[in-house]
Design an enzyme around this catalytic site. Structure first.
Site, PDB file in Angstrom:
ATOM      1  N   LYS A 295      38.872  46.006  24.483  1.00 41.86           N
ATOM      2  CA  LYS A 295      40.012  46.202  23.582  1.00 41.86           C
ATOM      3  C   LYS A 295      40.130  45.020  22.619  1.00 41.86           C
ATOM      4  CE  LYS A 295      45.008  46.641  23.607  1.00 41.86           C
ATOM      5  NZ  LYS A 295      46.230  46.858  24.362  1.00 41.86           N
TER       6      LYS A 295
ATOM      7  N   GLU B 164      33.959  37.629  29.942  1.00 41.58           N
ATOM      8  CA  GLU B 164      32.972  38.350  30.763  1.00 41.58           C
ATOM      9  C   GLU B 164      32.159  39.317  29.905  1.00 41.58           C
ATOM     10  OE1 GLU B 164      36.137  37.901  31.515  1.00 41.58           O
ATOM     11  OE2 GLU B 164      36.457  37.702  33.677  1.00 41.58           O
TER      12      GLU B 164
ATOM     13  N   GLY C  97      44.949  48.418  28.128  1.00 42.43           N
ATOM     14  CA  GLY C  97      43.595  48.493  28.683  1.00 42.43           C
ATOM     15  C   GLY C  97      43.504  49.450  29.864  1.00 42.43           C
ATOM     16  N   ARG C  98      44.468  49.360  30.772  1.00 41.41           N
ATOM     17  CA  ARG C  98      44.409  50.195  31.983  1.00 41.41           C
ATOM     18  C   ARG C  98      44.834  51.639  31.717  1.00 41.41           C
ATOM     19  NH1 ARG C  98      47.860  46.118  31.935  1.00 41.41           N
ATOM     20  NH2 ARG C  98      50.106  46.446  32.135  1.00 41.41           N
TER      21      ARG C  98
ATOM     22  N   GLU D 107      48.531  45.801  37.918  1.00 43.01           N
ATOM     23  CA  GLU D 107      48.651  45.053  36.669  1.00 43.01           C
ATOM     24  C   GLU D 107      49.926  45.504  35.936  1.00 43.01           C
ATOM     25  OE1 GLU D 107      44.943  43.348  34.557  1.00 43.01           O
ATOM     26  OE2 GLU D 107      45.584  44.953  33.241  1.00 43.01           O
TER      27      GLU D 107
ATOM     28  N   HIS E  93      37.288  55.546  59.916  1.00 41.53           N
ATOM     29  CA  HIS E  93      36.510  54.732  60.859  1.00 41.53           C
ATOM     30  C   HIS E  93      36.614  53.254  60.514  1.00 41.53           C
ATOM     31  CE1 HIS E  93      34.746  58.321  62.685  1.00 41.53           C
ATOM     32  NE2 HIS E  93      34.859  58.821  61.451  1.00 41.53           N
TER      33      HIS E  93
ATOM     34  N   LYS F 190      42.431  32.748  33.249  1.00 41.13           N
ATOM     35  CA  LYS F 190      41.433  32.784  32.162  1.00 41.13           C
ATOM     36  C   LYS F 190      41.404  31.421  31.468  1.00 41.13           C
ATOM     37  CE  LYS F 190      42.004  37.576  30.616  1.00 41.13           C
ATOM     38  NZ  LYS F 190      42.454  38.391  29.502  1.00 41.13           N
TER      39      LYS F 190
HETATM   40  O1  F6P Z   1      42.608  41.545  33.006  1.00 41.66           O
HETATM   41  C1  F6P Z   1      43.337  41.504  31.832  1.00 41.66           C
HETATM   42  C2  F6P Z   1      42.830  42.479  30.850  1.00 41.66           C
HETATM   43  O2  F6P Z   1      43.447  42.171  29.649  1.00 41.66           O
HETATM   44  C3  F6P Z   1      43.053  43.937  31.229  1.00 41.66           C
HETATM   45  O3  F6P Z   1      44.332  44.377  30.987  1.00 41.66           O
HETATM   46  C4  F6P Z   1      42.033  44.604  30.416  1.00 41.66           C
HETATM   47  O4  F6P Z   1      41.825  45.911  30.830  1.00 41.66           O
HETATM   48  C5  F6P Z   1      40.849  43.689  30.651  1.00 41.66           C
HETATM   49  O5  F6P Z   1      41.431  42.393  30.658  1.00 41.66           O
HETATM   50  C6  F6P Z   1      39.753  43.769  29.659  1.00 41.66           C
HETATM   51  O6  F6P Z   1      40.190  43.447  28.366  1.00 41.66           O
HETATM   52  P1  F6P Z   1      39.372  43.856  27.092  1.00 41.66           P
HETATM   53  O7  F6P Z   1      39.245  45.342  27.087  1.00 41.66           O
HETATM   54  O8  F6P Z   1      40.155  43.331  25.943  1.00 41.66           O
HETATM   55  O9  F6P Z   1      38.016  43.224  27.192  1.00 41.66           O
END
Ligand code: F6P
Length: 558
Positions: free
Chosen positions: A213, A219, A281-282, A367, A398, A522
């Site tokens: 987003k 990452e 995002g979620r 979240e 199990h 972060k």
């Molecule tokens: O973990 C925080 C967050 O902002 C989430 O809400 C989001 O889904 C994820 O990081 C990834 O963010 P992006 O889509 O901006 O890479």
């Protein structure tokens, strides 16, 4: 300006619930025995989902008080404000319009939310059309890699909402995937994730979808760079003449709200699919974040999934409170969490295809509602945000069901099952899906009704082990059953949990659409990085524990 949250604990419904809880002694055995209408009275339908709340720890008084609570805190008003596109995400000053992602193209004007003067439904369909056209080209082989090879593997690079939704749905809809076209997912910055995911792939036939987003997530950008290098090295070592820009253009597409950053990364803006800051995002699986899924299952199935989401949105918008499944389930969760002391909530799909659904729900619910302040900045007044967790049955049986059956903690559980298997297989004459469903039925029954000491004794059990073999029962479950796990049903299920989460958030007065709690970690990760690589000043700024861990790392690294 959004209305101040109503303190739920100040409502008369809350006081009533408190006194109901004080005298509450649930007895599902006698409730069922004395009330033959209980199942019918507590079963609801939403779209294709039949939702049986009869094994919930709830009676008519509790239910009535919960519905009054929803009224007093204004769940319906806030739902309508959300659907209209009001900026109910106050800490980020944003509208919350994931429901607009699934509004049909021909939605009448009065139902089309407008954000900053913009008809969002038109925008949504413009992007969807581009995603669908792109998906069709990849699926048909018209889109090729730099060497002209057809795409065989799509690798989605993303994390959190830019990963969990697509991977969950890709797994859930395995039966709808196109043969010969596989999706893989890289999320973790642990380089092992990229290494193992890319292992065995042919760069010439691999397409990367960088999903972020913000297009600023460490990452995702790190993994995207790793993948770009892997691609270029791989093409070169296979003897291809590689023009870097052209190779990236053919092998990388992006999904983001930050299209300028996409261009900076070197991805052709023509190959970028946008979305908007009013999609959390979620809550973004049904935006262009679902591009890898759209490629896997095809535009038609993707559109069916969106229609499923929309059907649940319409149910949430229009069903009377007493029939409104997301509202009822959200209120029940509040009852369990705030009045009966449940700290966790299990989601137990009797479908191997939903094996990533609990992980997906963890982000959605935790979240969203793992907050200690309300949307006006004041502290919450009740316990919020249960820990959601789960695994598919029968595997969980199990592993951890022991605690749910006989432990000392109350663990409300949602069981999800389907009348038909996606892959019908028989074991000789035995219908294996029936064996599977028998377990779903047995578990919800055992949890509700338990087994008394007399019943244990009647089996000839030695008296010394009778207590260990008694099941108290009265362990609450909700059973959700649908005919099949289709794309539409998956959309309905996800939207159901989105609206359950919303309902709980409104009761607690929470902004369920921000996530400031992930920011500190972060920021500190960026700050501590130099200390790991030996920067003495940064090391000196760390606490004693962190310094000792860094020393261990430096001593042991090769
Ligand atoms: O973990 C925080 C967050 O902002 C989430 O809400 C989001 O889904 C994820 O990081 C990834 O963010 P992006 O889509 O901006 O890479």
């Amino acid at each position: 300006m959004t209305a101040a949250p109503v303190d739920p604990t100040s409502t008369s419904a809350w006081s009533r619930l408190r006194s109901l809880a004080a005298d509450f002694s649930p007895d599902l055995r006698s409730w069922f025995a004395q009330d033959p209408g209980r199942v019918e009275r507590l079963t609801r339908t939403a779209g294709d989902l039949r939702v049986d709340l009869s094994k919930a720890l709830v009676d008519d008084d509790v239910l009535a008080a919960l519905l009054d609570l929803a009224e007093e805190v204004g769940v319906a008003a806030r739902r309508d404000a959300m659907l209209r596109g009001e900026r109910i995400n106050v800490t980020e000053d944003r509208a919350v319009l994931h429901t607009a992602l699934r509004l049909p193209r021909d939605t009448p004007a009065k139902r089309r939310p407008v954000v900053d003067g913009q008809d969002v439904v038109a925008d949504v369909h413009e992007v969807l059309d581009r995603v669908y056209a792109f998906a069709d080209r990849v699926r048909s082989g018209a889109w090729t890699g730099a060497t002209g090879a057809r795409v065989r593997t799509v690798v989605n690079i993303g994390i959190g909402g830019s990963d969990l939704g697509p991977v969950m749905a890709y797994e859930a809809l395995a039966a709808y995937r196109q043969e010969g076209l596989e999706c893989r997912f890289i999320s973790n910055i642990d380089p092992t994730d990229a290494a193992t995911t890319l292992a065995g792939l042919d760069p010439a036939s691999t397409l990367f979808v960088v999903s972020s987003k913000t297009f600023g997530t460490l990452e995702t950008l790190t993994n995207a760079r790793l993948c770009r290098q892997w691609l270029l090295d791989g093409l070169r070592s296979a003897g291809a003449e590689v023009d870097e820009r052209a190779a990236v253009a053919q092998h990388f597409v992006a999904v983001s709200t930050a299209l300028d950053k996409v261009a900076d990364f070197g991805i052709d803006p023509d190959n970028a699919f946008g979305f908007w800051d009013w999609v959390g995002g979620r809550y973004s699986l049904d935006s262009a974040i679902g591009t890898s899924l759209a490629i896997a299952i095809g535009p038609e199935r993707f559109a069916e999934m969106l229609a499923g989401f929309h059907a649940m949105d319409e149910h949430f918008r229009t069903a009377a409170p007493a029939d409104n499944v997301p509202l009822l389930m959200g209120l029940l969760n509040v009852w369990y969490a705030d009045f009966l002391g449940a700290g966790t909530h299990a989601v137990l799909p009797y479908s191997q295809l939903l094996h990533r659904f609990p992980a997906y729900l963890q982000q959605l619910t935790m979240e969203s509602n793992g907050k200690g302040v309300r949307w006006d900045g004041s502290p919450v007044t009740a316990g919020t945000g249960e820990v959601f967790w789960g695994e598919p049955g029968t595997n969980g049986q199990h592993a951890f069901y022991q605690l749910i059956h006989q432990g000392t903690r109350l663990v409300p559980a949602d069981f999800i099952a389907f009348a038909n298997p996606a892959y019908p297989l028989a074991d000789g004459d035995e219908d294996v899906h029936e064996l599977f469903l028998a377990n779903f039925l047995a578990q919800t029954r055992a949890l509700a009704f338990g087994k008394t000491a007399d019943e244990v004794r009647a089996e000839g059990t030695d008296e010394s082990v009778v207590p260990a073999r008694v099941f108290s029962g009265n362990r609450p479950t909700t059973s959700i059953i649908a005919p099949d796990l289709t794309p539409s049903v998956l959309g309905q299920l996800v939207a159901l949990y989105e609206h359950i989460t919303f309902t709980q958030g409104v009761v607690w007065g929470i902004d369920s659409f921000d996530q400031w709690g992930v920011e500190l970690g972060k920021q500190l990760a960026q700050e501590v990085g130099p200390a790991l690589s030996g920067d003495a000043d940064t090391l000196a700024e760390q606490d004693a524990s962190t310094r000792a861990l860094i020393a261990y790392y430096q001593e042991h690294r090769r």
